[in-house]
Design an enzyme around this catalytic site. Structure first.
Site, PDB file in Angstrom:
ATOM      1  N   TYR A  53       0.830  -1.199   0.000  1.00 53.80           N
ATOM      2  CA  TYR A  53       0.000   0.000   0.000  1.00 53.80           C
ATOM      3  C   TYR A  53       0.869   1.255   0.000  1.00 53.80           C
ATOM      4  O   TYR A  53       1.883   1.324   0.684  1.00 53.80           O
ATOM      5  CB  TYR A  53      -0.916   0.028   1.219  1.00 53.80           C
ATOM      6  CG  TYR A  53      -2.044  -0.980   1.194  1.00 53.80           C
ATOM      7  CD1 TYR A  53      -2.346  -1.715   0.052  1.00 53.80           C
ATOM      8  CD2 TYR A  53      -2.824  -1.201   2.325  1.00 53.80           C
ATOM      9  CE1 TYR A  53      -3.380  -2.639   0.035  1.00 53.80           C
ATOM     10  CE2 TYR A  53      -3.866  -2.121   2.311  1.00 53.80           C
ATOM     11  CZ  TYR A  53      -4.132  -2.835   1.175  1.00 53.80           C
ATOM     12  OH  TYR A  53      -5.161  -3.745   1.176  1.00 53.80           O
ATOM     13  N   LEU A 213     -18.753  -1.842   0.074  1.00 52.54           N
ATOM     14  CA  LEU A 213     -19.719  -0.981  -0.624  1.00 52.54           C
ATOM     15  C   LEU A 213     -19.562  -1.052  -2.137  1.00 52.54           C
ATOM     16  O   LEU A 213     -20.017  -0.164  -2.866  1.00 52.54           O
ATOM     17  CB  LEU A 213     -19.574   0.468  -0.137  1.00 52.54           C
ATOM     18  CG  LEU A 213     -19.792   0.658   1.367  1.00 52.54           C
ATOM     19  CD1 LEU A 213     -19.613   2.114   1.747  1.00 52.54           C
ATOM     20  CD2 LEU A 213     -21.165   0.158   1.790  1.00 52.54           C
ATOM     21  N   GLY A 215     -17.102  -0.633  -4.248  1.00 48.81           N
ATOM     22  CA  GLY A 215     -16.446   0.506  -4.888  1.00 48.81           C
ATOM     23  C   GLY A 215     -17.288   1.768  -4.898  1.00 48.81           C
ATOM     24  O   GLY A 215     -17.118   2.635  -5.758  1.00 48.81           O
ATOM     25  N   GLY A 216     -18.205   1.906  -3.929  1.00 53.59           N
ATOM     26  CA  GLY A 216     -19.038   3.099  -3.822  1.00 53.59           C
ATOM     27  C   GLY A 216     -20.432   2.940  -4.395  1.00 53.59           C
ATOM     28  O   GLY A 216     -21.298   3.784  -4.153  1.00 53.59           O
ATOM     29  N   LEU A 217     -20.696   1.866  -5.149  1.00 56.75           N
ATOM     30  CA  LEU A 217     -22.013   1.702  -5.754  1.00 56.75           C
ATOM     31  C   LEU A 217     -23.123   1.543  -4.716  1.00 56.75           C
ATOM     32  O   LEU A 217     -24.275   1.890  -4.999  1.00 56.75           O
ATOM     33  CB  LEU A 217     -22.023   0.494  -6.704  1.00 56.75           C
ATOM     34  CG  LEU A 217     -21.954   0.848  -8.204  1.00 56.75           C
ATOM     35  CD1 LEU A 217     -20.626   1.504  -8.530  1.00 56.75           C
ATOM     36  CD2 LEU A 217     -22.157  -0.384  -9.057  1.00 56.75           C
TER      37      LEU A 217
END
Length: 322
Positions: A53, A213, A215-217
């Site tokens: 990361y 989530l 990827g935000g959807l």
């Protein structure tokens, strides 16, 4: 904050796991430290990271940010259940990736230096490496456990049969084996219900869902105030692909009186074998929002409605056999 054991181990972890993937490149170091301080204040004791990361700031940067936070003292390290990962490529040289015994041992030492700590609570294989035998993998892990550098071992992105095989080999060697599995799991991505979740339940492996989530959807993406999430071309394609389900989803969340993001995480907390979904905030506001999920209880009728909107799978082979 609620706590539970990580799989069949005696290790107590919070029902939410703080994901740090954004720290050090999307989230500045000072803001990252503030989020981690807030997490401990709220009782979130389970932090997840990985040696790769850091993205544009360089591989290893996120571990360095966490290490600088530990160095501030105040029992930060002692209060944190720290999970990191090995597998990803750290340089252009051979043997600096995957799960050879050499890379596992050397990558652990490098992570310890960046994290400024003497031990890693949960050392995870970031992906499966079919080319490396489990006996070699466990040889390396047994060495690290004997040295006190690693306390527990987990996996990520492994199939159910790989979890079963890995733990069978560990048992033959007299090792504890895998106590956790990080899987891609959310209302839109439910394939792990076929094999991974049943295997995890059977073998006492705690599941740590990533991308809860989608990827935000599942975070209310149809709302006009969703902002930048709606502008990305890839996101737009995914929205159109799932629009009927997303419309029904957001309507149900409005009916429940909860933010979609909170309901999405809460649903995972109701799933079998799930220990702690990973909440990976970029900002303090996003982290504070994620905390609400542990207080949401979904009744059987709501869970059934969610299965209608986002159909899942029965455990294999019942899903596809008579």
């Amino acid at each position: 904050m609620e706590y539970t054991h990580l799989g069949r181990s005696g290790l107590s972890v919070s029902r939410l796991c703080l994901g740090t993937m954004n720290f050090g490149w999307k989230t500045p170091e000072a803001d990252s430290h503030a989020i981690m301080d807030r997490a401990l204040a709220e009782g979130v004791n389970f932090f997840d990271t990985a040696n790769v990361y850091g993205r544009s700031a360089g591989r290893g940067r996120t571990e360095e940010v966490i290490g600088a936070w530990f160095a501030q003292g105040g029992d930060r390290r002692e209060q944190t259940v720290l999970a990191t990962k090995v597998y990803g490529t750290m340089s252009d040289w051979p043997n600096d990736s995957l799960l050879s015994a050499r890379n596992i041992v050397r990558s652990c030492d490098a992570s310890l230096r960046r994290l400024q700590t003497d031990w890693i609570d949960l050392y995870q294989f970031h992906h499966s490496d079919p080319a490396t035998p489990w006996d070699e993998i466990w040889q390396a892990c047994e060495t690290l456990v004997a040295q006190g550098k690693v306390l527990y071992v987990g996996a990520s992105n492994h199939a159910g049969w790989q979890l079963a095989t890995g733990n069978a080999v560990a048992a033959r060697r007299g090792s504890q084996g895998l106590v956790s599995e990080q899987s891609h799991y959310n209302l839109l991505t439910r394939q792990v219900e076929l094999e991974v979740l049943p295997a995890a339940e059977h073998h006492g492996i705690g599941v740590i869902p990533w991308s809860p989530l989608a990827g935000g959807l599942l975070a209310g993406v149809l709302d006009e105030s969703a902002g930048d999430r709606r502008k990305d071309e890839h996101v737009q394609k995914r929205i159109e692909q799932h629009r009927p389900a997303l419309e029904a989803w957001e309507a149900l969340c409005a009916e429940l009186g909860h933010a979609p993001a909170d309901v999405g995480v809460a649903w995972l907390l109701h799933r079998p074998a799930v220990t702690a979904p990973i909440v990976g905030p970029r900002t303090m506001e996003q982290f504070e929002g994620g905390l609400r999920a542990v207080d949401i209880s979904l009744d059987d009728a709501t869970l059934a409605r969610l299965d209608e909107i986002f159909p899942g799978y029965r455990p294999a082979p019942m899903e596809y056999a008579w």
